[in-house]
Design an enzyme around this catalytic site. Structure first.
Site, short mmCIF file in Angstrom:
data_model
loop_
_atom_site.label_atom_id
_atom_site.label_comp_id
_atom_site.label_asym_id
_atom_site.label_seq_id
_atom_site.Cartn_x
_atom_site.Cartn_y
_atom_site.Cartn_z
N LEU A 15 -6.15 -9.64 -1.46
CA LEU A 15 -4.89 -10.26 -1.09
C LEU A 15 -4.48 -10.04 0.47
O LEU A 15 -4.29 -8.73 0.72
CB LEU A 15 -3.88 -9.62 -2.01
CG LEU A 15 -2.50 -10.49 -2.21
CD1 LEU A 15 -2.76 -11.87 -2.62
CD2 LEU A 15 -1.47 -9.90 -3.03
N ASP A 16 -4.14 -10.97 1.06
CA ASP A 16 -3.46 -10.94 2.20
C ASP A 16 -4.57 -10.23 3.35
O ASP A 16 -3.88 -9.74 4.35
CB ASP A 16 -2.30 -10.43 2.51
CG ASP A 16 -1.22 -11.23 1.31
OD1 ASP A 16 -1.35 -12.28 1.41
OD2 ASP A 16 -0.40 -10.35 0.87
N ASP A 17 -5.63 -10.35 3.05
CA ASP A 17 -6.77 -9.62 3.99
C ASP A 17 -7.95 -10.34 4.44
O ASP A 17 -8.84 -10.03 5.30
CB ASP A 17 -7.10 -8.49 3.27
CG ASP A 17 -7.93 -7.27 4.21
OD1 ASP A 17 -7.19 -7.01 5.05
OD2 ASP A 17 -8.97 -6.95 4.14
N GLY A 59 1.37 -8.42 0.74
CA GLY A 59 1.87 -8.13 -0.55
C GLY A 59 3.31 -8.82 -0.75
O GLY A 59 3.64 -9.78 0.04
#
Lengths: 284, 284, 284, 284
Positions: free
Chosen positions: D227-229, D201
């Site tokens: 997101l960001d995964d 995040g």
């Protein structure tokens, strides 16, 4: 830069820290950071103090106030006052531009507070475009008629004209004369593309490849009379394997060289490096 | 260990991978992992294949089936069959016991599948307690009357009696004879407490301290006639600073030495290391 | 240990460094090392001073001399005098013994000056042999009838009986009560087998495997009420790949855990760690 | 590029390696490198083979020859033929230009064989000068009237017009739509400025500062809906201390981000990355 930095060197003695601290306090300064080191072999004492000068305290007044203590303890010192102008940096390079490109980016983006790129000098044209794009003057000083000595004199002239205080050899592939070394002692930083003292001299990646090492390295150091033997400022290593060709070592090494040279430039510009014989004291 | 490992070396040629793979498949084996490397200087080809033998396939039968291909391609090979007994390891040490202690812990706790500690031999008594606590035989072979040659012969006798296949020099501080080196070629692993080729020879941490390096290292390598010059298996480095005394380097270095030696022992026992001239090919 | 250490915490103010330095000098002490930090968020000032007391200066006399300055600047301080006895350390563990084994080796070999292993307590028998071999008392305190609270009380009794000043949780797999945490605040160090705050809680290597990270880590921290959320003292990471199974992560992680826990124990015993809210200040 | 690369994914089965190797050999190809992996959870098999096609072998002929084996073993495959043109890369950025600057330097200096910078798209003007200096087209696509959806459509149009095959988010600070993600699945690489999954995040350096970690990290990954995964391609960490402000973390982090993103781009362009569920298999 809103703080002053005092760098001290003297024979070790009882009470140096307290007496220096008292001097600064009595002059109205406020110590933000103090770091010390005593070389066990030489019994030489080193100190770096960062302080706010306090209202009204001038550099002149501080030096006057500090003089007695310095004389008394045989202190050699350097002072960079809070309002000192940025130091001007001359970057020397040859055909490889990865370090130059990286340094210029860092200067432009505020990674080196306290310093500014003053000019780029090269015995080749390779760096011109990068320098000009960064708005930094570029000077081509080729070695004409094989006369290295004349070229170096012109180079020194350029550096002096630019008022440069720090010389950064960003993969500058010419050996420098004893005169040059003396003139810029402890003010000229070189990057060597190996983990010194391994693979000093020419073609270190080829040497590393031949030896079959599992790590390559890069070393930044002050330039001295002896090639690749000056006081080391920073070093890093990276993993390699039997799969890596010499070209791969060169490529991986570039990432090391850039960061290790930038480390040294930043540490120098923040007045964090003191030379102690063949070594450095790095107050980071 | 439920898989077989085939290690191959031969002049590079078209189709080696496919022909070896076909041999294994035709014999009923199932390739789980294959790794290759061609040395660009010598054009020598190296390969490691890990495979399940398949029901009923014996080592003998496989070798018979593989022979023709091997002869045809001038392949030199080593085979470790799925049901091979653990290899026996002799650990040699002197006064420092940090590597010995670490290795014994790893053998006891299953870190080295495929190997077992067979005995500890030392020219000092320092390791006895550790060995005995680990349930591993300890033999004290001091150098009597300054006769190193006799001591080494007794040492070799002990190693042979124990049926040891791998020799680990866990900070064994005696130079070994050419005979010893030849007998255990590519089967004797040493740990040197520096980032080779920097600081070969005696007292590397003192050398590192004198030079003022900002990283120290450790190197594991096969023993050869030339001291500290054998093919390197593993290396690591750690940060040091001007604050570190020689004692600090020794202490920080111990952590490196343990891990770098253990890396090499594990890689060797998993048949992941091939020697290629002065270098290693490490299939990890 | 021949030097005294003074640890200071107070609201930031002009001249603190100079006044503390003056106090030590006036009392006949000689400052060898001083390190400072001001937390920018809380404006809290931290300082560690290492000094030789000077002939005849006693702890009592120094404290008396320092009191006025301390009161005046609202300084909270801890003092460890030059001749203080080694601090006694209680090691708690469960079934995994790699950290225990490593710590015991370090205590025995002088890696932790200023500390001594006082006892090993475990809810399992696994560590007994190691402790006894090292000559350190071992106490088995199992959780009987599921009553964790009683077990913890017995455990605290053992720690108190041993006069332990520092608690090291060397992979002790029981959650501790708020009482325990409060009693040993900033004196109980845990090792968590991940790069916190990633993978807090149970089975971090399984979590890391599921997520497919390319690095694993280990974190040592002071124990607080919130599991795995205490102030971090040290962290390291190591490379992993898709080839690594959970077992490989566990094996590689053990090497990290040992070193990261030992780092924290050494830093604590050298009085280099101060707690600042959720964070630590580590004067290394 | 003079070698062809075949990337394979299929359910694990006996003999896959041998059968694929035989196909290549029968078609006249010579395997230079083969790497395999079986995911233990899903039993899915992955393989990367690099081979010289051999005289006269065309891509079309090879595919025809390979088809039967592929069908038989339920193999999904990708093939990049030896003479394939460089893949075109679109770089997206916002205000921070350190990754952009680094990528452009690498493209210009041959660090990314098999790829070429096709265009730079940004919602800001910051990158224009760098792109133009590198001779790469720059397109400014601001978010007008707050309509992100329209901007993204224009952005996709630009990417399509440029014939870009790989999207590199070089600190592009806009969340992408599900459409975008789907369209460029496993072909869009992002750099996140933390050691994921820690500090996903916004403002990860602020989060890291608050938590008091002793290492910061950077992570490159394929973009997914979450997101960001996405599947992680590369990660690195660097040491920090209590002395580092958020600005220092940002500065140190930039060096990580550049290298970690460049690692991922290079690995992708060399066809070394396969996606396996939430993870990657990286054949390096």
């Amino acid at each position: 830069m809103s703080t002053s930095r005092l760098l001290i060197e003297c024979p070790d003695a009882r009470g140096v820290v307290a007496r220096v601290a008292a001097c600064i306090a009595d002059a109205g300064g406020n110590i933000l950071d103090a770091d010390q080191h005593t070389d066990a072999d030489t019994n030489q004492f080193f100190m770096r103090v960062e302080f706010e000068p306090g209202p009204g305290l001038t550099e002149r007044a501080f030096i006057d106030a500090f003089r007695a203590t310095a004389d008394n303890l045989a202190i050699a010192f350097r002072l960079r006052w809070a309002d000192a102008p940025a130091r001007r940096v001359a970057i020397l390079c040859s055909k490889s531009t990865h370090c130059l490109s990286d340094l210029l980016w860092r200067f432009a983006n505020g990674d080196f507070p306290g310093g500014e790129a003053a000019l780029v000098v090269s015995n080749h044209e390779a760096g011109r475009s990068l320098a000009e794009h960064a708005g930094v003057g570029f000077v081509h000083e080729p070695i004409a008629d094989g006369d290295k000595s004349l070229q170096e004199q012109r180079l020194i002239g350029r550096i002096d004209d630019a008022g440069a205080d720090l010389i950064v050899l960003a993969r500058y592939m010419q050996v420098l004369s004893a005169d040059f070394v003396e003139r810029f002692r402890s003010r000229a930083i070189n990057i060597h593309h190996s983990f010194l003292p391994a693979f000093a001299g020419a073609r270190p990646y080829h040497q590393a490849f031949e030896r079959g090492v599992k790590l390559i390295g890069a070393t930044s150091h002050y330039v001295t009379e002896d090639l690749d033997d000056g006081p080391i400022i920073a070093q890093r290593t990276a993993r390699v394997s039997h799969r890596d060709t010499v070209s791969d070592l060169v490529r991986k090494g570039r990432d090391l060289e850039r960061v290790v040279l930038a480390d040294a430039v930043r540490l120098h510009l923040e007045d964090r490096v003191l030379v102690s014989g063949r070594k450095t004291v790095v107050f980071d």
